[in-house]
Structure formats: structure tokens, C-alpha cells
Motif scaffolding. Structure first.
Motif: not given
Ligand code: C5J
Length: 236
Positions: A8-9, A158-159, A179-182, A212-215
Motif C-alpha cells: 500500500x502506497x 526512512x530517516x 524504485x524508492x518507497x519512502x 510514499x508508504x508507512x511502517x
């Protein structure tokens, strides 16, 4: 390793081959996170960054569990400052400049206490630590070669801080074909509005720099219920 179902993003779910995915944790160093470090010398409220620690710790634990490659970065300079451009050292009016002695040792200098990664996210054996002199993690480092060696195509990023070192690294990675998922809750800024805009800049225009996704989404994707294939990276 988890399956290759979609994560999910935004702007849309993304399919990742988890065996070709690395967790990239940017600059979770005492110099940025704690009073007396580089971030505070610049006049920032370092408490703004604390919110990213728990989400990163949760994803880091899951990544370790699944055998995913984990890469930590640290921004900093050699003790003789030979890799610190004067334009960086002289900029602004900080209370202490890069290389000056501070409460956690010399500001933003490799080997000093302030340069180290915070205890909650401390690297373990087998994890890669990249020392970088700039904001981007690819500039003047071995990161590109390391990712190539492990066959990495996707980065969970992340960071801190969202708009500086995270964004710069994502842009560098995007140009290199990753491919970057932040992870939105795994990033933070001294300026909450820059955090929001930094994320928007990544996912706008159909994901111009990435997703952009999440933890929580990553934890779901990496959970044992979703694990169908053996980790390609367990021998790391
Ligand atoms: C900054 C970083 N903010 N790691 N560095 O100077 O984002």
C-alpha cells in the motif's frame, strides 16, 4: 521473505520483489537527534525528529527477521575536514561549526560520539554502514556498488531529515533506476511543514521520485502470514 504482493502506497500501490529490496536508514545519528549536536547548532528543535524512531525500529526489526539487506548512512567528515567543502563549513551562523568541539565530541566528525547512530537503531553485524560527506547517500560513497552487489532494485527509505538527506538520496536513487518507497512515519524534519511537502514532492506527478508508504503497510507486507518464499538474502 514476504511475498511480492503490492505494498500500500501513494500515489498507488507498488509491487516489490522483496528479495531485491533493501531498507535504507538515513542519518539517524546523535548529531541530528540529540541536544548538543549538529542539528541543534543550526538552531533546530531536535525533539521534532524523535517521532521517527519507533516506526523505524519496528521496520528494522521486521527487516532483520526476514533477512532483508539493511543499510545505515551517517553524514559526517574526516577529522582533517579534507572532505568538507568550505562552502558547507562556513555557511550560516551556527552556535558551533562542523569540526568544533561540542558536548558529543567534534561536530559532525567521523568517530566522534555525536556522529554515531542512536542506540535504538544501532547497526548489528552484517548490516552495511555508509559514511557520506554530503546530503545524498550516493555522492562520494560506495552505496551504488553495494546495492549492485546484492542485486537491489528497490529501496525502503526512512530517516532524517525528510526534505534534506532523505529527499536528496531519493532523487539520486531515482536517477539511478531504483524504485524508492519512502516511509512517511519513518521520516521527520525539524520543520513539520517541510516534512509534509517533502513527501508530497516525492509522490506528486504520478510518483515523480517514488512512492510514499508507512511502517504499518511494510509490517503487514513483511508479516509471516504474507511470507511465501524463502529470503534470498538470508546468507547476508
Ligand atoms: C541535514 C540530514 N539536515 N541528514 N542532514 O543537514 O538531513
Amino acid at each position: 521473505m514476504a511475498n511480492s504482493g503490492k505494498l500500500a502506497a501513494e500515489p498507488e500501490p507498488v509491487a516489490l520483489d522483496w528479495s531485491a529490496t533493501a531498507l535504507l536508514i538515513i542519518d539517524m545519528q546523535r548529531d541530528f537527534m540529540e541536544p548538543g549536536g549538529f542539528g541543534e547548532t543550526l538552531g533546530n528543535d531536535v525533539s521534532q525528529l524523535a517521532r521517527a524512531v519507533k516506526p523505524i525500529a519496528a521496520v528494522l526489526a521486521a527487516a532483520r527477521e526476514t533477512g532483508m539487506l539493511v543499510v545505515h548512512t551517517r553524514e559526517g567528515h574526516l577529522p582533517d575536514l579534507s572532505d568538507a567543502p568550505p562552502a558547507k563549513v562556513e555557511r550560516g551562523a551556527p552556535s558551533l561549526r562542523i569540526g568544533d568541539p561540542g558536548p558529543m565530541g567534534r561536530i559532525l566528525i567521523r568517530g566522534e560520539a555525536g556522529h554515531d547512530i542512536i542506540p535504538e537503531l544501532y547497526p548489528i553485524d552484517g548490516e552495511v554502514v555508509i559514511d557520506k560527506p554530503g546530503k545524498g547517500a550516493f555522492y562520494a560513497t560506495e552505496l551504488g556498488e553495494v546495492l549492485q552487489r546484492y542485486g537491489i532494485e528497490n529501496l525502503l527509505v526512512c530517516g532524517v531529515t525528510t526534505e534534506v538527506c532523505v529527499n536528496t538520496t531519493v532523487r539520486e536513487a531515482n536517477d539511478r533506476g531504483y524504485r524508492c518507497v519512502v516511509l512517511a512515519d519513518g521520516c521527520a524534519s525539524y520543520f513539520p511543514e517541510f516534512h509534509e511537502m517533502g513527501l508530497k514532492m516525492i509522490k506528486a506527478q504520478g510518483g515523480i521520485f517514488g512512492w510514499v508508504s508507512d511502517s504499518a503497510a511494510v509490517l503487514r507486507a513483511l508479516s509471516p502470514e504474507n511470507a511465501t518464499t524463502a529470503a534470498a538474502g538470508t546468507s547476508r
